[in-house]
Design a protein around this motif. Structure first.
Motif, PDB file in Angstrom:
ATOM      1  N   GLY A 167      74.161  11.610  64.263  1.00 29.32           N
ATOM      2  CA  GLY A 167      75.207  11.653  63.252  1.00 29.32           C
ATOM      3  C   GLY A 167      76.577  11.933  63.842  1.00 29.32           C
ATOM      4  O   GLY A 167      76.953  11.401  64.879  1.00 29.32           O
ATOM      5  N   ARG A 168      77.317  12.860  63.204  1.00 26.49           N
ATOM      6  CA  ARG A 168      78.688  13.143  63.612  1.00 26.49           C
ATOM      7  C   ARG A 168      78.922  14.634  63.898  1.00 26.49           C
ATOM      8  O   ARG A 168      80.032  15.040  64.254  1.00 26.49           O
ATOM      9  CB  ARG A 168      79.656  12.682  62.511  1.00 26.49           C
ATOM     10  N   PHE A 169      77.898  15.435  63.731  1.00 31.11           N
ATOM     11  CA  PHE A 169      78.064  16.881  63.882  1.00 31.11           C
ATOM     12  C   PHE A 169      78.289  17.272  65.344  1.00 31.11           C
ATOM     13  O   PHE A 169      79.140  18.124  65.644  1.00 31.11           O
ATOM     14  CB  PHE A 169      76.849  17.615  63.310  1.00 31.11           C
ATOM     15  N   ARG A 214      73.970  13.356  69.984  1.00 31.75           N
ATOM     16  CA  ARG A 214      72.868  14.179  69.507  1.00 31.75           C
ATOM     17  C   ARG A 214      73.138  15.671  69.678  1.00 31.75           C
ATOM     18  O   ARG A 214      73.832  16.097  70.595  1.00 31.75           O
ATOM     19  CB  ARG A 214      71.574  13.836  70.246  1.00 31.75           C
ATOM     20  N   ILE A 215      72.551  16.460  68.792  1.00 32.29           N
ATOM     21  CA  ILE A 215      72.621  17.916  68.852  1.00 32.29           C
ATOM     22  C   ILE A 215      71.207  18.469  68.708  1.00 32.29           C
ATOM     23  O   ILE A 215      70.393  17.940  67.944  1.00 32.29           O
ATOM     24  CB  ILE A 215      73.561  18.470  67.756  1.00 32.29           C
ATOM     25  N   GLU A 268      82.550  18.114  58.962  1.00 32.79           N
ATOM     26  CA  GLU A 268      81.193  17.597  59.152  1.00 32.79           C
ATOM     27  C   GLU A 268      80.237  18.679  58.670  1.00 32.79           C
ATOM     28  O   GLU A 268      80.382  19.851  59.043  1.00 32.79           O
ATOM     29  CB  GLU A 268      80.932  17.223  60.609  1.00 32.79           C
ATOM     30  N   ILE A 269      79.250  18.276  57.863  1.00 33.84           N
ATOM     31  CA  ILE A 269      78.464  19.233  57.080  1.00 33.84           C
ATOM     32  C   ILE A 269      76.972  19.069  57.358  1.00 33.84           C
ATOM     33  O   ILE A 269      76.469  17.948  57.439  1.00 33.84           O
ATOM     34  CB  ILE A 269      78.723  19.017  55.575  1.00 33.84           C
ATOM     35  N   MET A 270      76.277  20.184  57.494  1.00 39.79           N
ATOM     36  CA  MET A 270      74.814  20.170  57.469  1.00 39.79           C
ATOM     37  C   MET A 270      74.370  21.181  56.409  1.00 39.79           C
ATOM     38  O   MET A 270      74.976  22.243  56.254  1.00 39.79           O
ATOM     39  CB  MET A 270      74.202  20.484  58.828  1.00 39.79           C
TER      40      MET A 270
END
Length: 627
Positions: free
Chosen positions: A94-96, A74-75, A155-157
């Motif tokens: 996710g993967r961020f 988590r972030i 990895e994209i947001m």
């Protein structure tokens, strides 16, 4: 020595600097959410407007991210909400987060504003800015597909058109299905002319773990607890859409904007939305990076792929607006997410529109037709009509323009999530005290104890002891957010007293109902501080964890107090104290107030919810007080 490294990138000067946080700061704030609120209060002006260039977006991860511990993916994101003016703290899987860990950094601060519409790229060493005109107006899924062609290991947001157009309930989405959804932080990102942030570590930085062997052994033990828990199979099978089976039994869910009884009037319709019935549409299960649970599920309806419709999204874009057909609801949740909007606020906008039409306040058409609803959400996200521009500020401001603010279910302008507060007295208080407004998570998610009866069973209708319950819940959510793990995996990190295995459940339930204020003496944070020590080498105990979470909740309170929020803002709308809903009586305002004050007292705040000087002294927070 455990040092958190934070990289601060200023968009105005296109320059970066590194901030190092000592072990003392980790001891006080842990990481993730705690480090985020510390950095925000230290480096961002308290009086900045949410859309000012100098407002910050602060992304932080906890110490367990990048380890073998279960659900540690988590972030956290901290900023000021443009919709509520409160501190807004969001959390995403996710993967961020693991990608950020591979850069060697524990956090990113972004301030300033770009002159051109762009995306940020971070290779682990430096940020670069790339023009993004080709991405303007594109949906989340289109944006990620384009950027993945350029940055295959990135990895994209991203924000959708809602964030670009500063819709105040716009979110930020990663991996097409993970979201910083609530509070409008996507609009803050849009105000900085940022479409996306891409992390692609070119050279992975080794994460120095204090005792790797002990960490692996302990993580293996907690993973086994996760796999053997009662919730593991349900999450893995149906995800968060298992919740209706629990909550509708106590009439605990919203139907038609909290006006209809969810269990007695609509039980057969609600059953369509239980995860086991949605599974007829399921095509596969997915997981956040390294997670053993795999609670995310993809569906397909009439050839359209639906990525992980979460329980809250299904409820607020379904029963809350009077829709029970999953073939309508699921595609709507997907489209709203792709537009980059918070699905909970989006559902409240529809209920507000319906109310204003009924009152002959606006000339507009709304229906339960999928295509019409998609058209409405497109109008909002792209700000394409004058009326849709009014909707962009959220349900309360929109309804207030027409003198109908009393019908909006909110706290501090943030609309309530799916739970009917008259059915769960503790969760009602949790809504009230939540630092970001009408949200169950920042309010401790105590509905887990009241409806799901976990980690210990609590009577959902009594008031006595609920202030203490909410304190426990709020602190638990805070520490989970700080270490970097998932709230749905909390069962791994909460140790129950051995007596809970010996006593029958009905005995524990009776005891908890009679004495809820002491029921959580059954619960210990020992697995958390053991995990933190294996990773950081810093010794923690229950008292340290309690003090850290008290410090974090108090710092969030200080910020909101400075913005002008008072005790009066911790109450729900009047209708919840005056109107019954079939078997759910109105909330008792006097008892609600009593337990809320007990919550304040348990955190060292006065009866008006203002942190006392001696508390600020004890928690080393006087540095944040401004005259």
């Amino acid at each position: 020595m455990y040092i958190q490294k934070i990289i601060h990138y200023d968009l105005n000067s296109k320059s970066q600097k590194i901030i190092e946080l000592s072990e003392d700061i980790t001891k006080q704030y842990i990481g993730g959410r705690g480090t985020g609120i510390y950095l925000y209060m230290k480096y961002i002006d308290y009086d900045v407007d949410a859309f000012d260039a100098e407002n910050g977006l602060i992304f932080t991860i906890g110490p367990l991210v990048g380890t073998n511990y279960p659900t540690a993916t988590r972030i956290s994101l901290v900023s000021k909400s443009p919709m509520t003016r409160t501190i807004s703290i969001s959390n995403m899987g996710g993967r961020f987060a693991p990608a950020l860990r591979k850069t060697g950094y524990s956090g990113i601060i972004i301030t300033g504003k770009l002159e051109e519409f762009s995306y940020l790229y971070f290779d682990g060493k430096e940020f670069t800015v790339h023009q993004a005109n080709e991405l303007r107006g594109k949906l989340i899924i289109e944006t990620e597909d384009i950027l993945k062609q350029k940055h295959k290991k990135g990895e994209i947001m991203s924000i959708g058109p809602a964030g670009e157009n500063l819709i105040k309930f716009a979110g930020i989405t990663h991996n097409k299905e993970n979201d910083f959804a609530r509070g409008g932080l996507g609009a803050v990102m849009g105000s900085k002319n940022i479409k996306s942030i891409v992390i692609e570590p070119i050279n992975r930085v080794k994460y120095e773990i204090h005792n790797k062997d002990k960490m692996r052994s302990h993580a293996k033990k907690l993973t086994a607890i996760t796999r053997n828990s009662d919730l593991y199979e349900k999450y893995s099978c149906v995800g968060t859409n298992m919740f209706p089976a629990y909550y509708k039994k106590i009439d605990g869910l919203t139907v038609n904007n909290f006006t209809v009884n969810s269990s007695k009037d609509n039980s057969p319709q609600y059953d369509q939305l239980h995860g086991k019935n949605l599974n007829k549409f399921k095509v596969k299960s997915t997981a956040c990076y390294g997670c053993v649970v795999a609670c995310r599920h993809h569906y397909e309806i009439d050839g359209e792929r639906i990525l992980t419709p979460e329980f809250e999204s299904v409820q607020l874009l379904g029963p809350h607006i009077g829709i029970f057909d999953p073939k309508v609801i699921l595609p709507i949740t997907e489209h709203v997410t792709n537009l980059g909007m918070d699905t909970i606020s989006a559902g409240h906008i529809i209920s507000s529109i319906a109310h204003l039409i009924k009152k002959n306040k606006i000339d507009y058409k709304v229906s339960k037709d999928k295509d019409r609803l998609i058209q409405i959400f497109d109008e909002i996200a792209y700000a394409s009509t004058e009326l849709s521009k009014e909707m962009a500020d959220g349900a309360l401001d929109f309804s207030t323009r027409y003198g109908e603010e009393q019908q909006v279910a909110h706290v501090k302008k943030l609309e309530l999530s799916a739970y009917e507060p008259r059915a769960v007295t503790g969760q009602a208080i949790g809504y009230g005290i939540s630092s970001r407004g009408g949200d169950h998570l920042r309010g401790g998610a105590v509905i887990a104890a009241e409806a799901m009866k976990t980690p210990v069973p609590i009577d959902n209708k009594v008031y006595s002891g609920k202030g203490k319950l909410v304190e426990f819940g709020a602190k638990t959510i805070a520490i989970i957010d700080c270490i970097g793990t998932c709230v749905h995996g909390f069962v791994s990190y909460i140790a129950l007293h051995p007596s809970t295995k010996l006593l029958p459940n009905f005995v524990i339930s009776k005891f908890s109902s009679l004495l809820p204020s002491v029921a959580f003496k059954f619960v210990s944070n020992k697995p958390i501080y053991q995990a933190l020590e294996t990773v950081t080498g810093i010794k923690f105990n229950n008292s340290d964890i309690a003090k850290a979470t008290q410090r974090i909740l108090t710092l969030e309170r200080l910020y909101n107090n400075h913005q002008g929020f008072k005790m009066a803002d911790d109450f729900l709308p009047d209708k919840f104290y005056t109107e019954n809903k079939l078997d759910n009586n109105p909330l008792d305002r006097e008892k609600y107030t009593r337990e809320m004050i007990l919550y304040y007292k348990s955190l060292g705040w006065d009866k008006n919810g203002i942190p006392m000087d001696k508390t600020l002294e004890k928690l080393d927070l006087k540095q944040f007080i401004q005259n």
